[in-house]
Motif scaffolding. Structure first.
Motif, PDB file in Angstrom:
ATOM      1  N   TYR A  14       0.820  -1.214   0.000  1.00  0.00           N
ATOM      2  CA  TYR A  14       0.000   0.000   0.000  1.00  0.00           C
ATOM      3  C   TYR A  14       0.853   1.263   0.000  1.00  0.00           C
ATOM      4  O   TYR A  14       0.390   2.320  -0.389  1.00  0.00           O
ATOM      5  N   GLY A  15       2.079   1.149   0.485  1.00  0.00           N
ATOM      6  CA  GLY A  15       3.042   2.234   0.306  1.00  0.00           C
ATOM      7  C   GLY A  15       3.001   3.350   1.331  1.00  0.00           C
ATOM      8  O   GLY A  15       3.713   4.335   1.197  1.00  0.00           O
ATOM      9  N   ALA A  21       8.136   7.735   5.789  1.00  0.00           N
ATOM     10  CA  ALA A  21       9.582   7.753   6.054  1.00  0.00           C
ATOM     11  C   ALA A  21      10.355   7.355   4.794  1.00  0.00           C
ATOM     12  O   ALA A  21      10.900   6.245   4.709  1.00  0.00           O
ATOM     13  N   PRO A  22      10.437   8.262   3.801  1.00  0.00           N
ATOM     14  CA  PRO A  22      11.069   7.894   2.519  1.00  0.00           C
ATOM     15  C   PRO A  22      12.567   7.631   2.616  1.00  0.00           C
ATOM     16  O   PRO A  22      13.133   7.008   1.714  1.00  0.00           O
ATOM     17  N   ASP A  26      11.428   1.856   0.921  1.00  0.00           N
ATOM     18  CA  ASP A  26      11.124   2.000  -0.502  1.00  0.00           C
ATOM     19  C   ASP A  26      10.277   0.790  -0.883  1.00  0.00           C
ATOM     20  O   ASP A  26      10.022  -0.079  -0.037  1.00  0.00           O
ATOM     21  N   VAL A  27       9.831   0.762  -2.134  1.00  0.00           N
ATOM     22  CA  VAL A  27       9.136  -0.434  -2.599  1.00  0.00           C
ATOM     23  C   VAL A  27       9.814  -0.922  -3.869  1.00  0.00           C
ATOM     24  O   VAL A  27      10.449  -0.145  -4.586  1.00  0.00           O
ATOM     25  N   ASP A  28       9.685  -2.227  -4.124  1.00  0.00           N
ATOM     26  CA  ASP A  28      10.243  -2.777  -5.356  1.00  0.00           C
ATOM     27  C   ASP A  28       9.209  -2.636  -6.480  1.00  0.00           C
ATOM     28  O   ASP A  28       8.146  -2.036  -6.279  1.00  0.00           O
ATOM     29  N   ASP A  29       9.509  -3.212  -7.645  1.00  0.00           N
ATOM     30  CA  ASP A  29       8.607  -3.034  -8.783  1.00  0.00           C
ATOM     31  C   ASP A  29       7.243  -3.686  -8.569  1.00  0.00           C
ATOM     32  O   ASP A  29       6.261  -3.312  -9.204  1.00  0.00           O
ATOM     33  N   VAL A  34      10.747  -2.432   0.783  1.00  0.00           N
ATOM     34  CA  VAL A  34      12.179  -2.703   0.806  1.00  0.00           C
ATOM     35  C   VAL A  34      12.790  -1.752   1.840  1.00  0.00           C
ATOM     36  O   VAL A  34      12.454  -0.568   1.881  1.00  0.00           O
ATOM     37  N   LEU A  35      13.682  -2.295   2.667  1.00  0.00           N
ATOM     38  CA  LEU A  35      14.330  -1.475   3.687  1.00  0.00           C
ATOM     39  C   LEU A  35      15.582  -0.834   3.085  1.00  0.00           C
ATOM     40  O   LEU A  35      16.420  -1.514   2.501  1.00  0.00           O
ATOM     41  N   LEU A  36      15.708   0.482   3.205  1.00  0.00           N
ATOM     42  CA  LEU A  36      16.859   1.177   2.630  1.00  0.00           C
ATOM     43  C   LEU A  36      18.055   1.181   3.573  1.00  0.00           C
ATOM     44  O   LEU A  36      19.183   1.359   3.147  1.00  0.00           O
ATOM     45  N   LYS A  37      17.787   1.025   4.851  1.00  0.00           N
ATOM     46  CA  LYS A  37      18.880   1.002   5.825  1.00  0.00           C
ATOM     47  C   LYS A  37      18.460   0.193   7.043  1.00  0.00           C
ATOM     48  O   LYS A  37      17.262   0.085   7.330  1.00  0.00           O
TER      49      LYS A  37
END
Lengths: 70, 387
Positions: A14-15, A21-22, A26-29, A34-37
């Motif tokens: 759902y995003g 908290a950008p 993040d999200v994949d395709d 997806v966790l950025l850190k």
């Protein structure tokens, strides 16, 4: 330091986490989280808490370092 | 006398999340939720999607369990309907005559499905709002009935998908020229309608129900063009009305929902509104937002004000999603029929695109079909512009 944990099995893409908290999420395709850190800074904590609250599938948890080291 | 604390009327998402957010902010006064349903608070979006399709059960959609209530010291009064409100004495009156005093009140009674007089009292006619409705409909789909869905909004179309997935033959009738057009406008509505037709749904546009009769099992439904449809199950998905009857006679009462600001404040001191019953001002319009994300956002704001935080001045998040025949539909903002729809990424004919609307040079809406990642980029950009 605290860590954000994500459950990609329950995520439905759902995003709302990325909006909250950008710098952390993040999200994949496919739209899945997806966790950025791994480590969340003090400045980012309230945004990550918001992401946790805003997730319709409860796919995000926050873990404090002490708990992570056990 | 003990402190009556905060009373939240309504045990849906807005009610449950207000209580949870209050406790996470360290709010120490008593919190009591008066919930009309017997079920523990649960999440509604799956009811017309995975739950109806039989993929998840009640245990998978719980929002606030008995254990969580005990842990958070939240008192949940289940199966208790609010009957009226006495603002002078600051008491809520329940249907069984019990009076519940409050310091502050949160109105979160949601909305109830509209019905049609032509179908009143007939068997095998369903609405889809609460878990009881969804359970009954899910069970009815099991025998692969012929299903007629009245109303091509997002609930009707999601129900069409679930019924189709269960092997039912599905007809949808929509009063306007295109399904979903109240939310998406006619152009995108046409795209969604064709998507359903390509998956085997029979879609009848510009048709409404004029008459219906039953032999006890099968319904014969006459439409405005005099066509007759035979169905074993009819689903009424013709919108909702705010649950405001219990507020009649008070300054809070309004048929279209309780007017409030974006932090849930109503005209009455110490009384707030959140969720589907609330009518806040968003993008300059006073509008009810019947979706998950704004209900969740308003609950957070109300909890903030109640626990002494500063007002959140950002626009309410009116994001909305729907899942239809494997397509993820996502919208933020409101689509203005008069302004041009610009395809930003992908192509409409590929059923994979992001489109946006602009008013006075600023994005007023972003819509995506099957482009979750691109949609989020556009949603973030729109938030940055309108912040």
């Amino acid at each position: 330091m605290v860590k954000a944990l994500v459950d990609r099995d329950s995520c439905r893409g759902y995003g709302n986490c990325l909006i909250a908290a950008p710098s952390v999420f993040d999200v994949d395709d496919d739209g899945l989280v997806v966790l950025l850190k791994d480590d969340v800074s003090e400045d980012e904590l309230s945004a990550v808490e918001r992401a946790t609250y805003d997730c319709p599938t409860n796919s995000i948890t926050i873990e404090s370092d002490e708990a992570a080291e056990k | 006398m003990s402190d009556p604390g905060v009373v939240i009327v309504g045990g849906g998402l807005a009610g449950a999340r207000t209580a949870q957010a209050l406790r996470s902010r360290g709010f120490a006064e008593p919190i009591r939720i008066v919930a009309g349903e017997d079920a523990w608070p649960y999440d509604r979006p799956p009811l017309s999607k995975e739950f109806l399709a039989g993929e998840v059960g009640e245990e998978d959609i719980c929002l606030l369990s008995a254990d969580a209530c005990a842990e958070l010291d939240i008192e949940l009064m289940r199966g208790q309907r609010a009957a009226s409100l006495d603002l002078d004495r600051r008491e809520l009156l329940l249907a069984d005559g019990v009076r519940v005093p409050f310091n502050q009140l949160v109105v979160a009674t949601g909305a109830a499905p509209r019905t049609l007089p032509q179908l009143d009292g007939l068997g095998n006619v369903f609405t889809l709002r609460d878990v009881g409705d969804a359970r009954a409909l899910r069970d009815a789909f099991a025998s692969k009935p012929r299903v007629l869905i009245v109303g091509g909004g997002f609930i009707g179309l999601e129900a069409a998908c679930a019924a189709h997935a269960r092997g039912c033959r599905v007809t949808v009738i929509e009063a306007s020229a295109q399904p979903m057009s109240a939310v998406l406008g006619a152009k995108l509505g046409k795209t969604i309608g064709e998507w359903h037709e390509s998956h085997g749904v029979r879609l009848l546009r510009e048709r409404s129900v004029t008459h219906a009769e039953t032999d006890g099992e099968t319904l014969r439904v006459t439409l405005s063009d005099d066509a007759t449809i035979t169905a074993d199950v009819v689903v009424l998905a013709v919108g909702v009305r705010a649950e405001v009857d219990w507020l009649s006679g008070t300054a809070l009462h309004s048929e279209d929902g309780v007017p409030c600001d974006i932090n849930g404040r109503t005209v009455v001191e110490g009384v707030f509104a959140a969720g589907d019953v609330a009518r806040p001002r968003v993008h300059g319009r006073s509008v009810r937002l019947g979706h998950w994300t704004p209900a969740n956002d308003m609950a957070r704001r109300v909890a903030g004000v109640l626990s002494g935080a500063e007002d959140d001045e950002r626009e309410l998040d009116d994001y909305f999603w729907s899942d239809q025949f494997g397509a993820r539909l996502q919208l933020v903002g409101s689509i203005d029929e008069d302004s041009e729809l610009v395809v930003e990424t992908g192509a409409i004919e590929d059923s994979s695109f992001v489109a946006s609307c602009h008013v006075e040079g600023k994005p007023s809406a972003v819509f995506a079909m099957n482009r979750p990642r691109d949609f989020l980029r556009a949603r973030l950009a729109m938030q940055a512009v309108t912040a």
